[in-house]
Design an enzyme around this catalytic site. Structure first.
Site, short mmCIF file in Angstrom:
data_model
loop_
_atom_site.label_atom_id
_atom_site.label_comp_id
_atom_site.label_asym_id
_atom_site.label_seq_id
_atom_site.Cartn_x
_atom_site.Cartn_y
_atom_site.Cartn_z
N SER A 60 1.33 3.96 6.64
CA SER A 60 0.20 3.94 7.55
C SER A 60 -0.12 2.57 8.11
O SER A 60 -0.84 2.46 9.09
CB SER A 60 -1.04 4.50 6.85
OG SER A 60 -1.42 3.65 5.78
N SER A 77 2.58 2.82 2.02
CA SER A 77 2.09 2.45 3.35
C SER A 77 2.17 0.98 3.71
O SER A 77 1.88 0.60 4.85
CB SER A 77 0.65 2.91 3.53
OG SER A 77 0.62 4.29 3.79
N LYS A 103 -5.99 -4.73 8.79
CA LYS A 103 -5.85 -3.28 8.96
C LYS A 103 -7.23 -2.68 9.17
O LYS A 103 -8.19 -3.08 8.51
CB LYS A 103 -5.17 -2.68 7.72
CG LYS A 103 -4.79 -1.20 7.87
CD LYS A 103 -4.01 -0.69 6.65
CE LYS A 103 -3.64 0.78 6.80
NZ LYS A 103 -2.83 1.27 5.67
#
Ligand SMILES: [Mg+2]
Ligand SMILES: [Zn+2]
Lengths: 485, 97, 481
Positions: free
Chosen positions: A153, A177, A78
Site C-alpha cells: 500500500s 506494504s 504516507k
C-alpha cells in the site's frame, strides 16, 4: 550538483557543512514534485508553503549550529500518518477534509530530528491493497514504467523516493506494504520489528500487524531515517521500551565470514519467476564468496500465511473502521434517520475493497464462525511464528525474494482478489511473526527492478541493516537509478 | 466452493452499517465465497494444543500509566472538524430509545 | 407481595465508576458536571490512529474490590472489544473484558431486617470504559445532542449470581456493595450522579421448579428505592403474564420512575452480535503476586469485620450491628458517641431511631448531623445518671437538633433536671391526694384504673421532672395507705 539525487545522509551532511541550504534543497524537490506528480500521482497532498517554512527554520538552526539528526532534509509522509493541521485521509473518501488536531508519534519524531514535510503520499485506501489501485485518489504509476503498479500500500512513498521527489518517505507495513512497493520501485524499504515504531497517530488498519518503517534510496539512508523515527512511546501500549541503536553508525561492523544465511525451501515455489529466483541466487552467491554459509531451513506453515493474514487483518480492520460513522469527523451523508445516515456515510465513504474486507471481518468475528476462523487463524499464526523461531536457531538471517514477480501492470489483478493476495506470499509470514524485514534492490528483470527480502530475529534491525549494507557494497544496486525524465 | 446465501450477505451488511444494491450483493456473494474457500485451507492444519496468538507481544503485560490528567480542554478544535455541532454538543440524527 | 406459589430470581449488574482523576485509557479529566465535551481528547473521541493506555489506579481498585469481595484475582486478564454502533460510542466498540475478566468467583453477605443473613455470589468484576451521553430534549426534535465527557470514564462492572430471591435482598445487596466500595474509596457510590448504576435481570418461576424462567433486563435504576420498586413491579408483571398464559420475552426493559412501571425498549435491534475479540491495542494485563499482596495490606476494616466487632465488643444484635457498620461515617459516629463508657445498646438505639429518623426527615446525611457524637453521648449519659428521663431526653434531643447546643446546657436552661428528691415528690403526692379524696377512696375500693390518673397529676405538678421509678414507688405506698 543535482540536488534531488542526493541521498538523505549525503544531504544532511552537506546541509551541516552549509554547502547547501534546506530551502534550496526543498525547492529542488518541490520542482521535481510539481513537474512529475501529475504523471505519477505519488503525492495526494503537497505542502509547499509548510515545507518552505520548515526549511527556513532548519536553515536558521543550521546557521546557529543547532542542527539535529536530519536537519533540513525533505521527506514524504504516507497519508496514513496523522499530521497536525495537514489534511490526512488514508486515501479514503470517508476522511474527506479531515485535518487532524494531533500529530502521529512517528512524524513528530521526524520533525524533532529536523525533517521537512514536502507532502502526503498516495496509498491504497486504509492500506488495503497491494497495487495502490484502491486509493480514492487513483493509482500511483511506477516511475520505471508508467503502465505498471508501484506496489502497495505504500506505493506513493515508493514512487516519490524512486523518482527523486524527496530523500526518504515513511511507509507502513501490515503484510508487506513497505517491502513490496520498495522492491517494485528499486529502492530500500525496511519494516522493523513490531513495536519498534509507535503506532500512535498512524491510522489503524490491522493493529496487531501494522508497523511503520522507512523507505529510502540506499541502506545507510534507511538506517538513519529509521533511527530518527523509531523508539519507545508511552502513548502506544504495544511500543517496546528498548533503546534505539545508532543504526547508521555501525553498518560496516559486520564480518560476513560465518554468517549463516537461511533459505526457506517453501519460498522457492513454482509461482516464482525463474529470473527472480536467479536474482536471489546471485545475491546469496555474493555472500558465500565472502565466507557466508547457506543453510536450507524449513518454514512448514508458509502456505498458510496469506490465508491467516486474510482472516486476522480484516477482522481487526472491521473493528478499527467502525469509528468512521459520520458523527464526529470526516464524511457524513445525511439519511432519513440515524441508521440510514450511518449506512449512507459509510457506503459512500469506503471503496469496494475496504467494504469487502469489512464484510469478511464481520463474518469471521460473528458468533458461530469466530472459533472456526478467527481463533483458528490465531493458532496457525502461533505455528507460523514458531516456524521462524525454529529456523533462526539454525541461521542468522533469512533471504527470500520480496515478491514473486516484478511490478505487474495496472489493472492486471485488481478484479481478482485472490491473485492480488498472492502477491503478498513472501511478506505476510514475517508480518504475522512480527519480525523485521528489509527489501533491497538486487537486479532487473525485463527492465523492472527486483528486490530481495532479508528477514531477521526480533529487534535485530541493526544486524539486518548491516547485512543489507554489505550487499549494497558488493553490487552496483545502491539507488537503482530511474531513467531521469 | 463455499457459498454463502444472500441473506447472510444482507445480515453482514447490516452489522457493517453498509448498504449495497442487489447487483453488488450478488458480486459480494461470489467474492466472499471465493475468499472463504481460499482461507478454509486452514482446516487442514492440526492446531491441537496450540494457544491462539493475538499479538507477537502477548507474553508481556500491558503497560499502565499513572492516574494523572494530562489533557486540557480543546473542545473548539475538536468540534470544528465535526460534521455538525451546536452549543458544545455533537449533533447527530435523533437516537431513538 | 409476590404470590406464595411463585419464586423470584434476580441477578444484578452494577456499574461502579472508579474514583480517578483521569479516564480509563486517556489523560482526560473525569470531574463531574463539566460543560459538554470539554473533557475529551482524540482518544475519547475515537479519532483515527490514536491508542488506549491503561490507567493503573483502576487496576488497583478492581483488585482491591475483588479482595474485599472474597474473590479470585486472575493473574492474567484480557481486554476485549465489544463492537456495536451508537452515537455515544465513538470508536464503534467499547473496550471491556470478556472471557478473561480481572476478578471472578466472589461472595458477599447481606443482612436483612428480620435479623437473618444471606450470602450472594459475585460472578465476576471486569474493567470497562463508559460511553457518552445523548440528550434528546434540546433544539430540533429530529436530532440528538451528544456529550462525550463520560466516554472513557473507568467503570467496574460487578455481576452477581442469580442468588437474589426478594426485592429487599436486592436493595440490601446494592446498599452493602456501595458501602464496601466506599470503605475502599474506589467509588463514591453516588447514584444520582451516575457513579453507580444498576441493571437487574429478573425472572420468576413456580416454587419447586429448578429451571430458571425467561429473564428480562431492567435498565435505568438510579436509586436503591427504584431498584426495589422496579423488581417488585416486574415480578408481579411476569407472574400475571404467566398466569394469563402469555409468554415472557427475553428483552431489555426501562424503569419509568414517574409511572412506576417497566416498559419494553421497542425499536431496539433484534439479537445483538457484539463480535467480541481481544483488543490488539492492549496486551494482556498480567498482575504480579507482590502487587496483589501489597494491595491486600491496604484494605481497611470492612463492613463485615466492623459488624462482627460491634457484635462481639458491644453485644449488638446482627441487624443493628449491620446498620451501624453500613457506612464508615455511621460506624465512626457510633464509636465516638460511646466515649466515656456509655451503654452501647442505648447509644445504638438513639442513633438508629432518633438520629436517623430526624436526618431522614430533613434529608441530611450523617456527616451533616446537627448533633455531634459527643453531644449524643452526653445525652445518653444524662439518662444513665437519671438526670433526665427518657421522655425528657426526647424533648432535649429535639432542642439539640434545632440549636446544636449541648444537652447539659439545655437541661439546665430549661430546668429539666429530674426530681430525685423524695421529699419534693412526696409533697406533690400529698397535695394531690388531699385535694382529691374521692379518687383516693375510689382506688382504695379496688379501682386500679385511677392509678394512672394519679401518675399524670403528679407529673403535671412536677412539670414531668419527677423520676418515674421513684414516683411510682412513693405513690403506690401512699395510696395503699
Ligand atoms: Mg452488562
Ligand atoms: Zn458493562
Amino acid at each position: 550538483m543535482d540536488l534531488i539525487k542526493l541521498g538523505l545522509k549525503e544531504a544532511a551532511d552537506l546541509l551541516k557543512k552549509r554547502e547547501i541550504s534546506s530551502v534550496e534543497l526543498t525547492k529542488a524537490c518541490m520542482d521535481r514534485i510539481n513537474s512529475r506528480n501529475e504523471r505519477l500521482n505519488a503525492f495526494v497532498t503537497i505542502t509547499e508553503d509548510k515545507a518552505l517554512e520548515m526549511a527556513q527554520r532548519s536553515d536558521k538552526r543550521l546557521k546557529e549550529g543547532n542542527a539535529r539528526l536530519i536537519e533540513g532534509v525533505p521527506l514524504g509522509m504516507k497519508d496514513l500518518f496523522c499530521t497536525e493541521g495537514v489534511l490526512t485521509t488514508a486515501c479514503s473518501h470517508i476522511l474527506d477534509g479531515f485535518v487532524p488536531p494531533y500529530e502521529s508519534t512517528v512524524s513528530a519524531n521526524l520533525w524533532k530530528a529536523g525533517g521537512v514535510l514536502v507532502g502526503k503520499t498516495n496509498m491504497d485506501e486504509f492500506a488495503m491493497g497491494s497495487s495502490n489501485e484502491t486509493s480514492y485518489y487513483g493509482p500511483v504509476r511506477n516511475p520505471w514504467d508508467e503502465s505498471r503498479t508501484c506496489g502497495g500500500s505504500s506505493g506513493g512513498s515508493a514512487a516519490a523516493v524512486a523518482d527523486y521527489m524527496c530523500m526518504g518517505a515513511t511507509g507502513s507495513d501490515t503484510g508487506g506494504s513497505i517491502r513490496q512497493p520498495s522492491a517494485f520501485a528499486g529502492i530500500v524499504g525496511m519494516k522493523p520489528t513490531y513495536g519498534r515504531c509507535s503506532r500512535y497517530g498512524m491510522v489503524a488498519f490491522a493493529s496487531s500487524l501494522d508497523q511503520a518503517g522507512a523507505m529510502c534510496r540506499n541502506v545507510e539512508d534507511t538506517a538513519l531515517m529509521l533511527r530518527a523515527m523509531s523508539g519507545f512511546d508511552p502513548m502506544d501500549s504495544t511500543s517496546v521500551d528498548m533503546p534505539i541503536e545508532n543504526y547508521d553508525q555501525n553498518l560496516d561492523k559486520l564480518t560476513l565470514k560465518g554468517l549463516r544465511i537461511g533459505l526457506p525451501k517453501e519460498y522457492f515455489i513454482k509461482e516464482l519467476d525463474p529470473e527472480v529466483k536467479a536474482i536471489v541466487d546471485a545475491a546469496v552467491a555474493r555472500f558465500t564468496k565472502e565466507g557466508a554459509e547457506v543453510v536450507e531451513v524449513s518454514l512448514p506453515h508458509t502456505k498458510y500465511a496469506v490465508p491467516v493474514y486474510y482472516i486476522i487483518a480484516p477482522a481487526e480492520a472491521t473493528s478499527n473502521l467502525a469509528r468512521y460513522d459520520g458523527m464526529r469527523f470526516g464524511l457524513r451523508i445525511e439519511g432519513e434517520n440515524l441508521a440510514d445516515t450511518y449506512r449512507k456515510s459509510r457506503s459512500k465513504g469506503f471503496g469496494w475493497e475496504v467494504k469487502r474486507r469489512i464484510m469478511i471481518g464481520n463474518y469471521t468475528l460473528s458468533s458461530g464462525y469466530y472459533d472456526a476462523y478467527y481463533t483458528k487463524a490465531q493458532r496457525v499464526r502461533a505455528l507460523i511464528a514458531k516456524d521462524f523461531a525454529d529456523a533462526f536457531t539454525q541461521c542468522d538471517v533469512i533471504f527470500t525474494p520480496t515478491t514473486p514477480t516484478p511490478a505487474f501492470k495496472l489493472g492486471e489483478k485488481i478484479s481478482d482478489p485472490i491473485q492480488m493476495f498472492l502477491n503478498d506470499v513472501f511478506t505476510t509470514g514475517a508480518s504475522l511473526a512480527g519480525l523485521p524485514g528489509i527489501s533491497v534492490p538486487a537486479g532487473m528483470v525485463g527492465g523492472m527492478p527486483v528486490g530481495i527480502q532479508i528477514l531477521g530475529k526480533p529487534f535485530a534491525e541493526q544486524h539486518l541493516l548491516q547485512v543489507a549494507w554489505a550487499h549494497e557494497k558488493m553490487t552496483a544496486f545502491a539507488a537503482l537509478d530511474v531513467k531521469a525524465a | 466452493m463455499s457459498t454463502i446465501d444472500i441473506d447472510l450477505v444482507a445480515r453482514l451488511a447490516d452489522l457493517s452499517r453498509l448498504e449495497f444494491s442487489e447487483a453488488e450483493k450478488k458480486t459480494l456473494q461470489g467474492e466472499i465465497g471465493r475468499i472463504l474457500d481460499f482461507i478454509s485451507v486452514l482446516e487442514e492444519v492440526n492446531t491441537d494444543g496450540v494457544s491462539p496468538m493475538s499479538s507477537t507481544m502477548s507474553a508481556e503485560t500491558t503497560r499502565a500509566r499513572e492516574d494523572v490528567v494530562t489533557e486540557e480542554d480543546k473542545r473548539d478544535a475538536y468540534l470544528k472538524i465535526a460534521p455538525a455541532s451546536e452549543m458544545g454538543f455533537y449533533v447527530v440524527p435523533r437516537v431513538v430509545e | 407481595m409476590l404470590r406464595q406459589d411463585y419464586e423470584l430470581v434476580v441477578g444484578l449488574e452494577v456499574h461502579a465508576q472508579v474514583s480517578t482523576q483521569s479516564k480509563l485509557f486517556s489523560g482526560s479529566s473525569t470531574a463531574f458536571g463539566a460543560e459538554p465535551n470539554t473533557q475529551t481528547c482524540p482518544i475519547d473521541l475515537g479519532m483515527p490512529g490514536v491508542l488506549p493506555v491503561l490507567n493503573d489506579k483502576v487496576v488497583e481498585a478492581a483488585v482491591r474490590t475483588g479482595l474485599a469481595l472474597n474473590a479470585h484475582i486472575n493473574k492474567t486478564s484480557v481486554f476485549a472489544r465489544k463492537n456495536y454502533f451508537y452515537p455515544d460510542l465513538p470508536k464503534g466498540y467499547q473496550i471491556s473484558q470478556y472471557d478473561l475478566p480481572i476478578v471472578e468467583h466472589g461472595r458477599m453477605t447481606v443482612d436483612l431486617e428480620d435479623g437473618s443473613s444471606k450470602e450472594i455470589g459475585i460472578t465476576r468484576i471486569h474493567i470497562e470504559e463508559d460511553a457518552g451521553k445523548s440528550v434528546h430534549d434540546i433544539g430540533d426534535e429530529k436530532v440528538s445532542h451528544v456529550d462525550l465527557n463520560r466516554a472513557g470514564v473507568p467503570l467496574m462492572e460487578i455481576v452477581s449470581e442469580p442468588d437474589i430471591r426478594t426485592a429487599e435482598e436486592a436493595g440490601a445487596y446494592v446498599k452493602k456493595l456501595r458501602a464496601i466500595l466506599r470503605f475502599l474509596e474506589v467509588c463514591d457510590g453516588n447514584m444520582e450522579q451516575g457513579s453507580m448504576r444498576c441493571d437487574a435481570n429478573v425472572s420468576v418461576r413456580k416454587r419447586g421448579e429448578t429451571k430458571f424462567g425467561t429473564r428480562t433486563e431492567i435498565k435505568n435504576l438510579n436509586s436503591i428505592r427504584n431498584i426495589v420498586r422496579a423488581i417488585e413491579y416486574e415480578a408481579e408483571r411476569q407472574v400475571e403474564a404467566i398466569e394469563n398464559g402469555e409468554k415472557i420475552y427475553q428483552e431489555t426493559r426501562l424503569w419509568d420512575a414517574g409511572k412506576n412501571i417497566t416498559r419494553s425498549m421497542r425499536g431496539k435491534e433484534n439479537a445483538h452480535d457484539y463480535r467480541y475479540f481481544p483488543d490488539p491495542d492492549l496486551l494482556p494485563l498480567r498482575l504480579k503476586e507482590d502487587d496483589i499482596e501489597a494491595w491486600k495490606k491496604t484494605l481497611p476494616e470492612l463492613p463485615d469485620q466492623l459488624k462482627d466487632r460491634f457484635m462481639r465488643d458491644y453485644s449488638l444484635n446482627n441487624y443493628d450491628a449491620a446498620v451501624l457498620s453500613g457506612s464508615r461515617e455511621s460506624a465512626r459516629f457510633f464509636e465516638a458517641a460511646l466515649e466515656g463508657g456509655r451503654d452501647p445498646k442505648l447509644v445504638a438505639n438513639w442513633i438508629m431511631v432518633e438520629l436517623f429518623g430526624a436526618l431522614n426527615k430533613s434529608g441530611k446525611d450523617i456527616t451533616e448531623s446537627p448533633v455531634s457524637p459527643a453531644q449524643l453521648g452526653q445525652l445518653v449519659g444524662l439518662i444513665e445518671k437519671n438526670t433526665i428521663s427518657g421522655k425528657i431526653a426526647k424533648t432535649v434531643f429535639e432542642e439539640m437538633l434545632q440549636s446544636s447546643a449541648d444537652p447539659e446546657e439545655i437541661v439546665k436552661a430549661k430546668g429539666l433536671v429530674q426530681i430525685t428528691d423524695t421529699g419534693a415528690i412526696e409533697k406533690a403526692i400529698d397535695d394531690i391526694m388531699a385535694a382529691n379524696a374521692d379518687q383516693v377512696a375510689d382506688f382504695r375500693s379496688g379501682n386500679e384504673r385511677v392509678y394512672g390518673w394519679f401518675v399524670g397529676q403528679v407529673m403535671k405538678a412536677t412539670q414531668g421532672k419527677a423520676n418515674p421509678a421513684m414516683l411510682n414507688d412513693l405513690l403506690r405506698k401512699k395510696l395503699q395507705g
